[in-house]
Design an enzyme around this catalytic site. Structure first.
Site, PDB file in Angstrom:
ATOM      1  CG  HIS A 122      68.002  62.624  71.120  1.00 36.41           C
ATOM      2  ND1 HIS A 122      66.709  62.191  71.294  1.00 36.41           N
ATOM      3  CD2 HIS A 122      68.300  62.394  69.817  1.00 36.41           C
ATOM      4  CE1 HIS A 122      66.234  61.731  70.154  1.00 36.41           C
ATOM      5  NE2 HIS A 122      67.182  61.837  69.229  1.00 36.41           N
ATOM      6  CG  ASP A 123      65.427  62.640  74.879  1.00 35.46           C
ATOM      7  OD1 ASP A 123      64.982  63.360  75.778  1.00 35.46           O
ATOM      8  OD2 ASP A 123      65.582  63.046  73.705  1.00 35.46           O
ATOM      9  N   GLY A 140      68.051  57.377  69.894  1.00 33.50           N
ATOM     10  CA  GLY A 140      67.412  58.215  70.892  1.00 33.50           C
ATOM     11  C   GLY A 140      66.453  57.445  71.781  1.00 33.50           C
TER      12      GLY A 140
END
Length: 268
Positions: A122-123, A140
């Site tokens: 994520h991200d 992340g």
């Protein structure tokens, strides 16, 4: 030119598929997917959530794109995955959508090559022409700049950054930022030398390579610090833009914690 969907695939009617998209057997494509023209999706691919995929990508079997972030704080918000054009995503790769801790987007640029079982958490932000070999793992919020190469089994710590034209050797554990133009290796990984082969392949001049090498020697071998390295090199001859990018990266890195400049973003 028309969309080709195998009869065993499940494509939500609300999904947006461009011209000449091909969807293989046993794929699952959700209602918020947008897939650009010419993209080929092989069998057993799952595309979930708010996912935008550009044109002329090739996605191989058992890839999962847009799955929920593996983050305990995530509460189901409509965060995104955005993928550019001309990428190759090989078997078993996973690309998770973002959390709300930054701008809500996990992104991959253009003409990247993700080999089998690579994981983009994520991200993460990946720029263009990045190669991730088999079983690479990004934590992340990792940022990877353009034309970087990560060899097999590389693991990158969350919030770490990898600069442009880097080469990370296989099975390395990247806990700190890797500045541009470096060849890094180890557990934990650290810059060992300048990625001269990669720079020559990308048409860097001999003068650029020379000054980058001198900066590496001053900073990593003689440990004179960023300010002293900057002063010596900027006073010694013509200023190369690549040198300025390297020095700015080092300054940003040293301003953070744990060798990661973006850890300041985590604290915020």
């Amino acid at each position: 030119m028309s969309v080709t969907i195998a009869h065993t695939a499940v494509v939500d009617p609300r999904a947006q598929l461009g011209a000449d998209v091909r969807v293989g057997h046993f794929c699952l494509i959700g209602p918020h997917a947008r897939i650009g023209a010419g993209t080929q999706i092989e069998n057993h691919v799952t595309i979930m959530g708010h996912t935008t995929i550009g044109e002329n990508n090739h996605i191989f079997p058992n890839v999962v794109i847009g799955g929920e972030p593996q983050d305990l704080s995530y509460q189901g918000s409509p965060t995104q995955v955005i993928i550019g054009d001309g990428n190759v995503i090989r078997e078993g790769c996973t690309i998770n959508r973002a959390t709300e801790k930054e701008d809500g987007i996990t992104s991959i640029g253009d003409h990247c090559y993700l080999m089998a079982y690579a994981h983009v958490a994520h991200d993460c932000r990946l720029s263009d022409r990045i190669v991730m070999a088999n079983n690479c793992m990004l934590g992340g919020h990792v940022h990877i700049d353009h034309d970087a190469i990560l060899s097999g089994g590389v693991a990158v710590h969350h919030y770490a950054s990898v600069g442009a034209y880097c080469f990370i050797s296989g099975l390395s554990r990247v806990k700190q930022d890797v500045p541009p133009y470096m060849l890094a290796e180890g557990s934990p990984a650290r810059p060992r030398t300048v990625n001269v082969v990669g720079l020559k392949r990308n048409d860097f001049s001999n003068d650029e390579i020379r000054v980058i090498t001198e900066a590496f020697k001053l900073y990593y071998r003689r440990s004179v610090g960023v300010a002293e390295t900057r002063q010596r090199l900027l006073n010694s001859g013509p200023i190369q833009p690549s040198l300025l990018r390297l020095l700015d990266f080092l300054e940003h890195q040293t301003g953070g914690k744990n060798g990661r400049g973006r850890d300041r973003r985590k604290a915020a």
